[in-house]
Design a protein around this motif. Structure first.
Motif, mmCIF file in Angstrom:
data_model
loop_
_atom_site.group_PDB
_atom_site.id
_atom_site.type_symbol
_atom_site.label_atom_id
_atom_site.label_comp_id
_atom_site.label_asym_id
_atom_site.label_seq_id
_atom_site.Cartn_x
_atom_site.Cartn_y
_atom_site.Cartn_z
ATOM 1 N N ALA A 1 0.822 -1.205 0.000
ATOM 2 C CA ALA A 1 0.000 0.000 0.000
ATOM 3 C C ALA A 1 0.859 1.259 0.000
ATOM 4 O O ALA A 1 0.538 2.252 -0.665
ATOM 5 N N ALA A 2 1.973 1.214 0.758
ATOM 6 C CA ALA A 2 2.850 2.390 0.826
ATOM 7 C C ALA A 2 3.590 2.623 -0.488
ATOM 8 O O ALA A 2 3.851 3.768 -0.871
ATOM 9 N N LEU A 3 3.944 1.531 -1.194
ATOM 10 C CA LEU A 3 4.714 1.665 -2.425
ATOM 11 C C LEU A 3 3.842 1.809 -3.660
ATOM 12 O O LEU A 3 4.373 2.046 -4.760
ATOM 13 N N ARG A 4 2.526 1.650 -3.518
ATOM 14 C CA ARG A 4 1.653 1.765 -4.679
ATOM 15 C C ARG A 4 1.758 3.140 -5.347
ATOM 16 O O ARG A 4 1.833 3.235 -6.582
ATOM 17 N N PRO A 5 1.770 4.237 -4.596
ATOM 18 C CA PRO A 5 1.975 5.540 -5.269
ATOM 19 C C PRO A 5 3.317 5.638 -5.983
ATOM 20 O O PRO A 5 3.420 6.288 -7.022
ATOM 21 N N VAL A 6 4.352 4.974 -5.427
ATOM 22 C CA VAL A 6 5.657 4.976 -6.103
ATOM 23 C C VAL A 6 5.564 4.230 -7.428
ATOM 24 O O VAL A 6 6.154 4.649 -8.438
ATOM 25 N N GLY A 7 4.804 3.122 -7.436
ATOM 26 C CA GLY A 7 4.611 2.394 -8.686
ATOM 27 C C GLY A 7 3.875 3.222 -9.723
ATOM 28 O O GLY A 7 4.217 3.208 -10.915
ATOM 29 N N ARG A 8 2.844 3.966 -9.269
ATOM 30 C CA ARG A 8 2.140 4.840 -10.212
ATOM 31 C C ARG A 8 3.070 5.928 -10.744
ATOM 32 O O ARG A 8 3.021 6.285 -11.927
ATOM 33 N N LEU A 9 3.925 6.475 -9.866
ATOM 34 C CA LEU A 9 4.880 7.484 -10.310
ATOM 35 C C LEU A 9 5.874 6.899 -11.308
ATOM 36 O O LEU A 9 6.225 7.539 -12.304
ATOM 37 N N ARG A 10 6.318 5.669 -11.056
ATOM 38 C CA ARG A 10 7.252 5.018 -11.989
ATOM 39 C C ARG A 10 6.591 4.791 -13.343
ATOM 40 O O ARG A 10 7.200 5.032 -14.399
ATOM 41 N N ALA A 11 5.321 4.326 -13.347
ATOM 42 C CA ALA A 11 4.618 4.116 -14.612
ATOM 43 C C ALA A 11 4.431 5.433 -15.358
ATOM 44 O O ALA A 11 4.584 5.495 -16.584
ATOM 45 N N ALA A 12 4.123 6.496 -14.610
ATOM 46 C CA ALA A 12 3.978 7.800 -15.256
ATOM 47 C C ALA A 12 5.296 8.273 -15.834
ATOM 48 O O ALA A 12 5.339 8.854 -16.929
ATOM 49 N N ALA A 13 6.396 8.024 -15.114
ATOM 50 C CA ALA A 13 7.711 8.419 -15.624
ATOM 51 C C ALA A 13 8.069 7.653 -16.887
ATOM 52 O O ALA A 13 8.654 8.210 -17.825
ATOM 53 N N ALA A 14 7.716 6.343 -16.922
ATOM 54 C CA ALA A 14 8.021 5.547 -18.109
ATOM 55 C C ALA A 14 7.231 6.024 -19.326
ATOM 56 O O ALA A 14 7.697 5.905 -20.466
ATOM 57 N N THR B 1 6.268 9.148 -19.830
ATOM 58 C CA THR B 1 6.491 10.575 -20.060
ATOM 59 C C THR B 1 7.372 10.784 -21.279
ATOM 60 O O THR B 1 8.485 10.261 -21.348
ATOM 61 N N GLY B 2 6.862 11.527 -22.230
ATOM 62 C CA GLY B 2 7.631 11.824 -23.427
ATOM 63 C C GLY B 2 8.386 13.131 -23.300
ATOM 64 O O GLY B 2 8.382 13.790 -22.244
ATOM 65 N N GLU B 3 9.020 13.493 -24.390
ATOM 66 C CA GLU B 3 9.796 14.730 -24.381
ATOM 67 C C GLU B 3 8.879 15.931 -24.177
ATOM 68 O O GLU B 3 7.817 16.042 -24.802
ATOM 69 N N GLY B 4 9.258 16.826 -23.292
ATOM 70 C CA GLY B 4 8.465 18.009 -23.007
ATOM 71 C C GLY B 4 7.357 17.788 -22.003
ATOM 72 O O GLY B 4 6.730 18.743 -21.554
ATOM 73 N N GLU B 5 7.092 16.533 -21.626
ATOM 74 C CA GLU B 5 6.047 16.242 -20.652
ATOM 75 C C GLU B 5 6.635 16.169 -19.254
ATOM 76 O O GLU B 5 7.832 15.936 -19.070
ATOM 77 N N ARG B 6 5.784 16.333 -18.265
ATOM 78 C CA ARG B 6 6.206 16.298 -16.872
ATOM 79 C C ARG B 6 5.279 15.386 -16.068
ATOM 80 O O ARG B 6 4.144 15.110 -16.479
ATOM 81 N N ALA C 1 7.717 15.485 -3.187
ATOM 82 C CA ALA C 1 9.068 16.028 -3.350
ATOM 83 C C ALA C 1 9.842 15.268 -4.422
ATOM 84 O O ALA C 1 10.584 15.857 -5.215
ATOM 85 N N LEU C 2 9.646 13.925 -4.470
ATOM 86 C CA LEU C 2 10.316 13.129 -5.495
ATOM 87 C C LEU C 2 9.823 13.504 -6.886
ATOM 88 O O LEU C 2 10.626 13.620 -7.829
ATOM 89 N N ALA C 3 8.506 13.706 -7.038
ATOM 90 C CA ALA C 3 7.965 14.089 -8.339
ATOM 91 C C ALA C 3 8.519 15.441 -8.777
ATOM 92 O O ALA C 3 8.848 15.636 -9.958
ATOM 93 N N VAL C 4 8.631 16.381 -7.846
ATOM 94 C CA VAL C 4 9.178 17.696 -8.183
ATOM 95 C C VAL C 4 10.631 17.570 -8.653
ATOM 96 O O VAL C 4 11.040 18.187 -9.656
ATOM 97 N N GLU C 5 11.429 16.772 -7.951
ATOM 98 C CA GLU C 5 12.834 16.608 -8.333
ATOM 99 C C GLU C 5 12.968 15.906 -9.682
ATOM 100 O O GLU C 5 13.833 16.249 -10.495
ATOM 101 N N ILE C 6 12.098 14.908 -9.933
ATOM 102 C CA ILE C 6 12.151 14.217 -11.227
ATOM 103 C C ILE C 6 11.768 15.171 -12.353
ATOM 104 O O ILE C 6 12.368 15.153 -13.439
ATOM 105 N N ASN C 7 10.766 16.027 -12.110
ATOM 106 C CA ASN C 7 10.391 17.003 -13.133
ATOM 107 C C ASN C 7 11.537 17.972 -13.424
ATOM 108 O O ASN C 7 11.763 18.352 -14.584
#
Length: 435
Positions: free
Chosen positions: A169-182, A184-189, A201-207
Motif C-alpha cells: 500500500a505504501a509503495l503503490r503511489p511509487v509504482g504509479r509514479l514510476r509508470a507515469a515516468a516511463a 512521459t515523453g519529451e516536453g512532458e512532466r 518532493a520526489l515528483a518535483v525533483e524528477i520534473n
C-alpha cells in the motif's frame, strides 16, 4: 546471501525483515515467559516444601519419628535420622543452612531441596530437609513450549504478511509514479501529488531532472542540425571541385596530383556521409517523424540490396512471407542501408538478410561471417561515435548503428547485437507489425 538479498524487491525485503525481527522478539519473549513460569512453579513448590518441613519441626525437637519424604541432618549434612546418606554436596548443604533452596541434578531426575533449621533441647542444631522432583515442572514447561513455538511462528508469518500488505500500500503511489515516468515523453512532466510528502518532493525533483534533460537534448539537437546544415555546402563544393579535378585535370597535372585529388574526393564523400548521418540523427532525436504507415519489409530488403554496388561480399535474402512494419519507407530504407553497409564492411564473404513475422512484431536479421562483435561491446555499439576493436581496420563514422537504434526505438521497436550462426555478428531489429 547479500547478493540474493539485494536482488529481492523492496516490498519483499520489508516483509522478510519484519517477519524475522518479529520471530526473534517473540522467541525472546517466550523464553522470558517460560523462565518466569518455571520460576513461579518452582517457588510455589518451595513454599509447599517449607510448610512440610515446618510441620515436622516439633517432631524432631521431641525426638519422635519424622514423616516420610523428610530428612534430618546436622549442619554439616550428616544424616541423623538413620535413613542412609543424603545426596547433597557440601556447597549445597551450606546454601540450605543459610535458608536458600537448592536444585540438585544428578543421574536421576532433578530435585528441589528446602531446609528448615531446628534447635534440639540440648542446643544442637539440626536441618529438616524436604525435597521433590522437578519432572512435573519440566513437563509443564515442555507442554507450554509445544504451544508457544507454533504460535510464535504463526504470529511471525502473520506479521510478515501484514508488513507485505502495508509495504504494498505504501509503495503503490511509487509504482504509479514510476509508470507515469516511463510514459512521459519529451516536453512532458510528471503529475505532482497534492500531498506534501516525500512522494510529492520526489515528483518535483524528477520534473526538474526531466527539464534539464530536455534542455540538454534540445541544445545537442540544435547543434547537430546547425552543424550539419552549415557543413553541407562547403563539403559539397569541395567534393565537386575534387571530382572535376580528377575528371578533367589541368595541363601539367602529375599522377601524384591526380591521386591527391582522388583522396580529397574520397574524404569529401566520407564527410558528406557523416553530415547526412548527423542530420538524420538530429531529426530522429528531435522526434521529427511522419506518421507510421505500412511498409513491405520484403520489398524494402530487395530495394536496399539493389542499391549496393557489385563489389564486396555477396548478399543473400530470405523473406518467406509478406511482412509489414509500422514505420515509414524512408526510415526502413535508412535502417537497411546502414545495417547492410555495416555488415558488408565486416563480412569476409557473405551477408544474409532475413525478414520474418513474429506475432505482433516483425523481425529483420542481418548476419555476416566476419570477426563478430565482442560480447562486452555489444551493448555499446549503438552509442554515437562508437567503434569496437574488431572494426578498427574499417572506415566509418560510428553513427550508422546509433541512427538505426534511434529510428527503430522511435517506433516502439528494439535493436540488439548478438552472435551470428555464420560466426560473425547478427544485428536483430524488431518493429511493431503494421495493422
Amino acid at each position: 546471501m547479500s547478493a540474493w538479498w539485494a536482488r529481492r524487491a523492496l516490498r519483499t525485503r520489508i516483509a522478510l525483515g519484519v517477519g524475522l525481527v518479529a520471530l526473534v522478539v517473540l522467541l525472546a519473549l517466550s523464553r522470558l515467559g517460560a523462565g518466569l513460569l518455571l520460576d513461579a512453579v518452582v517457588e510455589a513448590g518451595d513454599g509447599e516444601l517449607r510448610d512440610r518441613a515446618v510441620a515436622a519441626r516439633q517432631a524432631v525437637v521431641d525426638g519422635g519419628p519424622v514423616p516420610g519424604g523428610l530428612r534430618v541432618t546436622d549442619v554439616a549434612g550428616t544424616p541423623v535420622d538413620g535413613r542412609g546418606p543424603v545426596p547433597l554436596a557440601e556447597p549445597a548443604v551450606r546454601a540450605l543452612g543459610s535458608g536458600e533452596p537448592v536444585t540438585v541434578t544428578g543421574p536421576g531426575e532433578p530435585r528441589r531441596w528446602v531446609a528448615v533449621a531446628v534447635t534440639l533441647p540440648d542446643g544442637s542444631p539440626r536441618l529438616v530437609l524436604a525435597s521433590r522432583d522437578l519432572v512435573g515442572a519440566a513437563a509443564l514447561l515442555g507442554g507450554a513450549a509445544g504451544w508457544f513455538v507454533p504460535a510464535i511462528v504463526v504470529a511471525a508469518v502473520v506479521l510478515a504478511g501484514a508488513a507485505w500488505l502495508a509495504a504494498g500500500a505504501a509503495l503503490r503511489p511509487v509504482g504509479r509514479l514510476r509508470a507515469a515516468a516511463a510514459a512521459t515523453g519529451e516536453g512532458e512532466r510528471l503529475p505532482v501529488p497534492p500531498s506534501r510528502d516525500e512522494l510529492a518532493a520526489l515528483a518535483v525533483e524528477i520534473n526538474a531532472l526531466l527539464e534539464r534533460r530536455d534542455d540538454a537534448a534540445d541544445r545537442l539537437r540544435r547543434f547537430s542540425d546547425d552543424a550539419a546544415h552549415e557543413l553541407r555546402s562547403p563539403i559539397a563544393s569541395l567534393r565537386a571541385t575534387a571530382d572535376v579535378a580528377v575528371a578533367y585535370p589541368s595541363p601539367g597535372t602529375t599522377d601524384d596530383d591526380r591521386e591527391a585529388w582522388r583522396t580529397v574526393a574520397r574524404d569529401a564523400e566520407r564527410l558528406s556521409g557523416l553530415v547526412t548521418d548527423l542530420l538524420a540523427l538530429a531529426r530522429a532525436d528531435g522526434g521529427q517523424r511522419a506518421p507510421a504507415g505500412s511498409v513491405d519489409l520484403a520489398a524494402a530488403v530487395v530495394e536496399a540490396v539493389g542499391r549496393l554496388d557489385d563489389e564486396g561480399p555477396v548478399v543473400t535474402t530470405w523473406t518467406p512471407v509478406a511482412v509489414h512494419a509500422a514505420a515509414t519507407a524512408a526510415e526502413v530504407g535508412l535502417v537497411l542501408d546502414n545495417l547492410l553497409g555495416n555488415a558488408r564492411k565486416h563480412a569476409r564473404s557473405v551477408v544474409h538478410v532475413s525478414a520474418v513475422p513474429a506475432g505482433a512484431w516483425v523481425r529483420l536479421l542481418v548476419d555476416d561471417d566476419g570477426p563478430g562483435i565482442p560480447e562486452a561491446e555489444r551493448s555499446r555499439v549503438f552509442d554515437r561515435f562508437t567503434r569496437v576493436e574488431a572494426a578498427a581496420g574499417t572506415t566509418g563514422s560510428g553513427l550508422g548503428l546509433a541512427l538505426v537504434a534511434r529510428l527503430v526505438e522511435g517506433r516502439g521497436g528494439s535493436v540488439r547485437a548478438t552472435g551470428s550462426p555464420d560466426g560473425g555478428a547478427r544485428l536483430a531489429v524488431r518493429w511493431p507489425a503494421a495493422p
